[in-house]
Design an enzyme around this catalytic site. Structure first.
Site, PDB file in Angstrom:
ATOM      1  N   CYS A   1       0.834  -1.190   0.000  1.00  0.00           N
ATOM      2  CA  CYS A   1       0.000   0.000   0.000  1.00  0.00           C
ATOM      3  C   CYS A   1       0.881   1.257   0.000  1.00  0.00           C
ATOM      4  O   CYS A   1       1.741   1.413   0.867  1.00  0.00           O
ATOM      5  CB  CYS A   1      -0.911   0.006   1.224  1.00  0.00           C
TER       6      CYS A   1
ATOM      7  N   CYS B   1       0.096   3.271   3.552  1.00  0.00           N
ATOM      8  CA  CYS B   1       0.541   2.825   4.881  1.00  0.00           C
ATOM      9  C   CYS B   1       1.632   1.756   4.848  1.00  0.00           C
ATOM     10  O   CYS B   1       2.203   1.425   5.896  1.00  0.00           O
ATOM     11  CB  CYS B   1      -0.657   2.311   5.680  1.00  0.00           C
TER      12      CYS B   1
ATOM     13  N   CYS C   1      -6.448  -2.339   0.599  1.00  0.00           N
ATOM     14  CA  CYS C   1      -5.552  -2.421   1.745  1.00  0.00           C
ATOM     15  C   CYS C   1      -6.400  -2.653   2.989  1.00  0.00           C
ATOM     16  O   CYS C   1      -7.245  -1.822   3.343  1.00  0.00           O
ATOM     17  CB  CYS C   1      -4.744  -1.138   1.901  1.00  0.00           C
TER      18      CYS C   1
ATOM     19  N   CYS D   1      -5.403   0.305   5.998  1.00  0.00           N
ATOM     20  CA  CYS D   1      -5.857   1.703   5.983  1.00  0.00           C
ATOM     21  C   CYS D   1      -7.087   1.935   5.120  1.00  0.00           C
ATOM     22  O   CYS D   1      -7.645   3.037   5.098  1.00  0.00           O
ATOM     23  CB  CYS D   1      -4.732   2.629   5.528  1.00  0.00           C
TER      24      CYS D   1
ATOM     25  N   ASP E   1      21.371   3.200 -14.695  1.00  0.00           N
ATOM     26  CA  ASP E   1      21.180   1.997 -13.881  1.00  0.00           C
ATOM     27  C   ASP E   1      20.204   1.064 -14.596  1.00  0.00           C
ATOM     28  O   ASP E   1      19.014   1.361 -14.727  1.00  0.00           O
ATOM     29  CB  ASP E   1      20.634   2.389 -12.504  1.00  0.00           C
TER      30      ASP E   1
END
Length: 430
Positions: A198, A201, A220, A223, A348
């Site tokens: 999430c 949270c 989720c 939350c 990268d």
């Protein structure tokens, strides 16, 4: 318009003309020249113009093309940066010929980091947010940081309608929802559910179904974060092939000339934007169905009597989706991977370790796998670690033309990142 303003625009056009005479790209330098003369040149170039910005990690170019095609049915004067030059200098270049007609619309692909810069000069009427996936982490650091950069730009706008992907957990966060976005999405229960957390949270997300990457129907349990209410939804995916796809939206069947669930998302985003602008469904359908593939997006060329199909792959989400698409090929083909790590690609390239190479192992029509580009050897090592051992490294991209000539198959699928794709296109005379 001041003399300085006119001079800047004139010099920008002169630079563009000179570059075209030299048969060089004229996508960014003309805008840079104009801005060096007059930093505020965008102010006059944007007068009496309706602006649509498209930003996000994946799908910007195709979504921009879909929307532009729709606008050309509706507006007398439609401007776009169809070259994909989505930094501010490229956007200035695209606007050099803007006549400031009252029925002008500018549909602009905007780099995520450049939205906050462009918003200092132009207040967009609409911003379309396609998605945010892990991409160029050396530049953006994290998906959360990418969102914050985009929000920095949105914060500078006034009376702008935000159109956002409602299947992306990151776009369900309260920090974006405060701008009251219009959400779109796709109903597709045949994807793969991954492990995602999430963004509000940090708890694990639960998915009723996944679509690709973090997209899907999510909740989720800690939350309460979940998909926001979507105003526009591709209600049913009817067919996905390597070169086409079809879906239903608001009782209309849309037949696209490009394949992939990701292109259904792009088309749905364009549908949502056009509907918010009051454009008829008939025009939208006609325009979407008339859009062909683009450079590096299922782009096809004929070389030595063989069909060469090129796809840009710049992050895990896109790479997985292209592998998923070419898996649908009905005939045998050779597979070429071209990997560089220049600035435009992201220095990268460790994300290549995260690609789902199980998709590649499940493909039974590949006759040969060849690798080239600056990071060919490193990519070959990654494939070997994933159990794909029958590969050949071609030292120079320009030698691939001869390889294509000698292939036993009539088709070659090329997957390449930005600069490697440009190198390849140049090597075959495009």
């Amino acid at each position: 318009m001041s003399f300085k303003n006119k001079f800047a625009i004139g010099m920008g056009k002169a630079t563009r003309g000179t570059l075209k005479m030299m048969k060089r790209q004229a996508t960014s330098l003309p805008g840079k020249v104009a801005m060096n003369i007059d930093r505020d040149v965008l102010n006059s170039l944007s007068e009496n113009t309706k602006f649509v910005f498209i930003t996000g990690t994946n799908g910007k170019t195709m979504t921009t093309a879909f929307i532009t095609n729709i606008m050309r049915y509706k507006f007398e004067n439609t401007i776009t940066n169809d070259s994909g030059a989505n930094m501010i200098q490229g956007i200035v270049t695209s606007l050099l010929d803007n006549e400031n007609s009252k029925d002008t619309v500018a549909v602009l692909e905007v780099d995520e980091a450049n939205l906050r810069i462009l918003a200092d000069y132009i207040n967009p009427d609409y911003i379309v947010l396609t998605n945010i996936f892990e991409d160029q982490m050396d530049r953006f650091k994290s998906t959360e940081n990418t969102l914050n950069i985009i929000l920095d730009g949105i914060e500078k706008t006034k009376n702008t309608t935000i159109i956002a992907n409602g299947d992306l957990p990151l776009f369900a966060k309260s920090k974006l929802k405060k701008y009251r976005p219009v959400y779109f999405g796709v109903n597709y229960k045949e994807g793969k559910i991954g492990n995602y957390h999430c963004p509000e949270c940090g708890a694990p997300l639960e998915y009723e179904y996944g679509i690709y990457d973090s997209l899907g129907k999510f909740t989720c349990n800690e939350c309460g974060l979940k998909n926001p209410t979507k105003k526009y939804t591709a209600s049913k995916v009817l067919d996905i092939k390597s070169k086409s796809s079809s879906f239903m939206i608001e009782d209309k069947k849309i037949d696209l000339k490009v394949g992939g669930i990701y292109n259904i998302y792009n088309a749905t985003a364009a549908w949502a934007l056009a509907k918010e602008m009051g454009i008829s469904e008939g025009i939208i359908k006609t325009a979407l169905e008339g859009q062909n593939n683009l450079q590096g997006r299922q782009e096809e060329v004929l070389l030595y009597g063989k069909e060469v199909v090129m796809n840009l792959v710049k992050n895990k989400a896109g790479f997985d989706q292209v592998l998923d698409i070419i898996k649908l090929e009905e005939e045998k083909y050779a597979l070429y991977f071209l990997i560089n790590n220049n600035f435009a690609d992201g220095k990268d390239i460790s994300w290549l370790n995260e690609v789902d190479y199980g998709l590649l192992k499940s493909i039974d029509k590949v006759t040969s796998i060849k690798i080239s580009g600056e990071k060919a050897n490193e990519f070959q090592d990654i494939l070997i670690k994933n159990g794909i051992t029958e590969t050949v490294v071609i030292d120079k991209v320009e030698n691939l033309k001869q390889e294509i000539k000698q292939e036993d198959t009539k088709k070659i699928n090329v997957l390449a990142n930005y600069t490697a794709l440009n190198d390849f296109r140049e090597s075959i005379g495009l």
